[in-house]
Design a protein around this motif. Sequence first.
Motif, PDB file in Angstrom:
ATOM      1  N   ARG A  74       0.202  -0.952 -13.053  1.00 21.71           N
ATOM      2  CA  ARG A  74       0.172  -2.064 -12.374  1.00 21.71           C
ATOM      3  C   ARG A  74       1.211  -2.129 -11.350  1.00 21.71           C
ATOM      4  NH1 ARG A  74       1.647  -5.855 -15.661  1.00 21.71           N
ATOM      5  NH2 ARG A  74       0.768  -7.409 -14.449  1.00 21.71           N
ATOM      6  N   ASP A  75       2.423  -1.526 -11.808  1.00 24.47           N
ATOM      7  CA  ASP A  75       3.707  -1.733 -10.747  1.00 24.47           C
ATOM      8  C   ASP A  75       3.795  -0.840  -9.748  1.00 24.47           C
ATOM      9  OD1 ASP A  75       4.280  -3.960 -12.529  1.00 24.47           O
ATOM     10  OD2 ASP A  75       5.691  -2.737 -13.764  1.00 24.47           O
ATOM     11  N   ASN A  76       2.966   0.364  -9.727  1.00 26.61           N
ATOM     12  CA  ASN A  76       3.207   1.273  -8.744  1.00 26.61           C
ATOM     13  C   ASN A  76       1.962   1.676  -7.792  1.00 26.61           C
ATOM     14  OD1 ASN A  76       6.002   2.455  -9.677  1.00 26.61           O
ATOM     15  ND2 ASN A  76       5.095   1.912 -11.490  1.00 26.61           N
ATOM     16  N   VAL A  77       1.140   0.677  -7.508  1.00 28.81           N
ATOM     17  CA  VAL A  77       0.325   1.075  -6.509  1.00 28.81           C
ATOM     18  C   VAL A  77       0.769   1.447  -5.205  1.00 28.81           C
ATOM     19  CG1 VAL A  77      -1.963   0.116  -5.629  1.00 28.81           C
ATOM     20  CG2 VAL A  77      -1.299  -0.320  -7.762  1.00 28.81           C
ATOM     21  N   TYR A  78       0.211   2.651  -4.583  1.00 29.67           N
ATOM     22  CA  TYR A  78       0.759   3.099  -3.371  1.00 29.67           C
ATOM     23  C   TYR A  78      -0.376   3.319  -2.301  1.00 29.67           C
ATOM     24  CZ  TYR A  78       3.005   6.164  -0.044  1.00 29.67           C
ATOM     25  OH  TYR A  78       3.714   6.809   1.111  1.00 29.67           O
ATOM     26  N   PRO A  79      -0.511   2.604  -1.408  1.00 36.35           N
ATOM     27  CA  PRO A  79      -1.869   2.548  -0.522  1.00 36.35           C
ATOM     28  C   PRO A  79      -1.673   3.486   0.544  1.00 36.35           C
ATOM     29  CG  PRO A  79      -0.328   0.811   0.183  1.00 36.35           C
ATOM     30  CD  PRO A  79       0.281   1.536  -1.138  1.00 36.35           C
ATOM     31  N   ILE A  80      -2.651   4.365   0.889  1.00 33.12           N
ATOM     32  CA  ILE A  80      -2.614   5.482   1.980  1.00 33.12           C
ATOM     33  C   ILE A  80      -3.643   4.912   3.069  1.00 33.12           C
ATOM     34  CG2 ILE A  80      -3.633   7.618   2.419  1.00 33.12           C
ATOM     35  CD1 ILE A  80      -2.948   8.559  -0.321  1.00 33.12           C
ATOM     36  N   SER A  81      -3.007   4.754   4.186  1.00 34.47           N
ATOM     37  CA  SER A  81      -3.716   4.229   5.337  1.00 34.47           C
ATOM     38  C   SER A  81      -4.135   5.204   6.478  1.00 34.47           C
ATOM     39  CB  SER A  81      -3.013   3.262   6.188  1.00 34.47           C
ATOM     40  OG  SER A  81      -1.815   3.902   6.766  1.00 34.47           O
ATOM     41  N   HIS A  82      -5.045   4.886   7.543  1.00 36.01           N
ATOM     42  CA  HIS A  82      -5.424   5.781   8.346  1.00 36.01           C
ATOM     43  C   HIS A  82      -4.377   6.319   9.366  1.00 36.01           C
ATOM     44  CE1 HIS A  82      -9.115   3.813   7.384  1.00 36.01           C
ATOM     45  NE2 HIS A  82      -9.811   4.779   7.732  1.00 36.01           N
ATOM     46  N   ALA A  83      -3.081   5.630   9.283  1.00 35.26           N
ATOM     47  CA  ALA A  83      -2.076   5.865  10.074  1.00 35.26           C
ATOM     48  C   ALA A  83      -1.099   7.225   9.469  1.00 35.26           C
ATOM     49  CB  ALA A  83      -1.090   4.665  10.253  1.00 35.26           C
ATOM     50  N   GLU A  84      -1.513   7.443   8.233  1.00 35.86           N
ATOM     51  CA  GLU A  84      -0.878   8.578   7.738  1.00 35.86           C
ATOM     52  C   GLU A  84      -1.442  10.043   7.894  1.00 35.86           C
ATOM     53  OE1 GLU A  84       1.362   7.448   3.938  1.00 35.86           O
ATOM     54  OE2 GLU A  84      -0.341   5.986   3.900  1.00 35.86           O
ATOM     55  N   THR A  85      -0.304  11.044   7.877  1.00 38.88           N
ATOM     56  CA  THR A  85      -0.794  12.426   8.122  1.00 38.88           C
ATOM     57  C   THR A  85      -0.358  13.167   7.022  1.00 38.88           C
ATOM     58  OG1 THR A  85      -0.843  12.237  10.685  1.00 38.88           O
ATOM     59  CG2 THR A  85      -0.774  14.265   9.700  1.00 38.88           C
ATOM     60  N   PHE A  86      -1.163  13.850   6.437  1.00 36.92           N
ATOM     61  CA  PHE A  86      -0.754  14.869   5.469  1.00 36.92           C
ATOM     62  C   PHE A  86      -1.223  16.360   5.799  1.00 36.92           C
ATOM     63  CE2 PHE A  86      -2.057  10.530   3.798  1.00 36.92           C
ATOM     64  CZ  PHE A  86      -0.625  10.206   3.032  1.00 36.92           C
ATOM     65  N   TYR A  87      -1.008  17.133   4.736  1.00 41.80           N
ATOM     66  CA  TYR A  87      -1.085  18.555   5.207  1.00 41.80           C
ATOM     67  C   TYR A  87      -1.518  19.439   4.061  1.00 41.80           C
ATOM     68  CZ  TYR A  87       1.946  16.713   9.120  1.00 41.80           C
ATOM     69  OH  TYR A  87       2.385  16.181  10.140  1.00 41.80           O
ATOM     70  N   THR A 156     -14.604   7.004   8.600  1.00 41.49           N
ATOM     71  CA  THR A 156     -15.775   6.223   7.906  1.00 41.49           C
ATOM     72  C   THR A 156     -15.394   5.261   6.811  1.00 41.49           C
ATOM     73  OG1 THR A 156     -16.154   7.968   6.510  1.00 41.49           O
ATOM     74  CG2 THR A 156     -17.522   8.051   8.699  1.00 41.49           C
ATOM     75  N   ILE A 157     -14.145   5.498   6.299  1.00 41.33           N
ATOM     76  CA  ILE A 157     -13.448   4.711   5.178  1.00 41.33           C
ATOM     77  C   ILE A 157     -13.004   3.651   5.966  1.00 41.33           C
ATOM     78  CG2 ILE A 157     -11.892   4.766   3.001  1.00 41.33           C
ATOM     79  CD1 ILE A 157     -12.732   7.800   2.706  1.00 41.33           C
ATOM     80  N   THR A 158     -13.088   2.319   5.561  1.00 39.21           N
ATOM     81  CA  THR A 158     -12.764   1.438   6.305  1.00 39.21           C
ATOM     82  C   THR A 158     -11.167   0.920   5.919  1.00 39.21           C
ATOM     83  OG1 THR A 158     -13.941  -0.431   5.071  1.00 39.21           O
ATOM     84  CG2 THR A 158     -14.745   0.493   7.206  1.00 39.21           C
ATOM     85  N   ASP A 159     -10.971   0.977   4.692  1.00 39.58           N
ATOM     86  CA  ASP A 159      -9.885   0.406   3.836  1.00 39.58           C
ATOM     87  C   ASP A 159      -8.913   1.499   3.461  1.00 39.58           C
ATOM     88  OD1 ASP A 159     -10.595  -2.331   4.425  1.00 39.58           O
ATOM     89  OD2 ASP A 159     -11.979  -2.124   2.469  1.00 39.58           O
ATOM     90  N   PRO A 160      -7.788   1.159   3.450  1.00 37.45           N
ATOM     91  CA  PRO A 160      -6.842   2.098   2.887  1.00 37.45           C
ATOM     92  C   PRO A 160      -7.125   2.300   1.382  1.00 37.45           C
ATOM     93  CG  PRO A 160      -5.351   0.314   3.647  1.00 37.45           C
ATOM     94  CD  PRO A 160      -6.928   0.020   3.901  1.00 37.45           C
TER      95      PRO A 160
END
Length: 258
Positions: A74-87, A156-160
């Motif tokens: 409940r206290d630690n939701v972390y959104p991943i958006s299209h702006a982020e790059t991972f490896y 194709t995934i519209t939301d974070p």
Amino acid sequence: MESNTKSNGFVAWPCRITEGEKSSLSELSSCIYSATPSDTRQQWADFVNKFKTRRFFVDEEEILLKHHVTQIIRDNVYPISHAETFYRARINREDNTSFKNEDLEAPPEHLVGNGRLNQRRVRCLYIADHPKTAIAEMRPWRKALLTVAEVRLKSTITDPINVIDFVPKTTDSPDSFKRIIGEFFSRPVRPDISDLEYLPTQCIAEFVKRNGYAGIRYESAVNPGGVNYCLFDPDCMEIKISHEIEVTYVIVESQKAP
């Protein structure tokens, strides 16, 4: 404010679940539990020890899951958006033939082994916050050649997508459940006993997944300060090879054992 109930050192406080909370969490979180430092560490130790005598399954009535992990969620939701790059990284083949983008995707089901957050034959995608972290996770040797890919959320995934952040913050108490569990996620594990050692973290990952979240964020076990992600849908990210690297040196630091 006085507590309503006490049981085994745990104090239950009534709390309200907002309308925006997930219904599954609303059912589980009728109260918030707190505990003394010795209580939290003992309850976590008891949870881990259960897996030494039984195989993995998720008991949603388990107090640690039902109350403490639920509160972390409940206290630690972390959104991943299209702006982020991972490896992601992979050690090159012996003949050094080039990889294709699909070669750095999650392996097919029949090749999936036990992982820190997945059981054998359960596909997921492990990604890192930085190329150095992705490379370190491969445990390379000096002169090893690796291929590195950039990873982004598919268009194709519209939301974070939302993952649960188990990376301890400086404000987290040393004996908080989040810090204890977060440190366990990133604890190095001997390969010969990993099947057993991974059971508690696999259980928590499955619990997070059942509550509708996309994955888990946790500290790297091999690159201090690095962060890894385990995404439960292995096909939600676009993977594109960016470059190859050669490992120039490997640092090992040590101190005399107590």
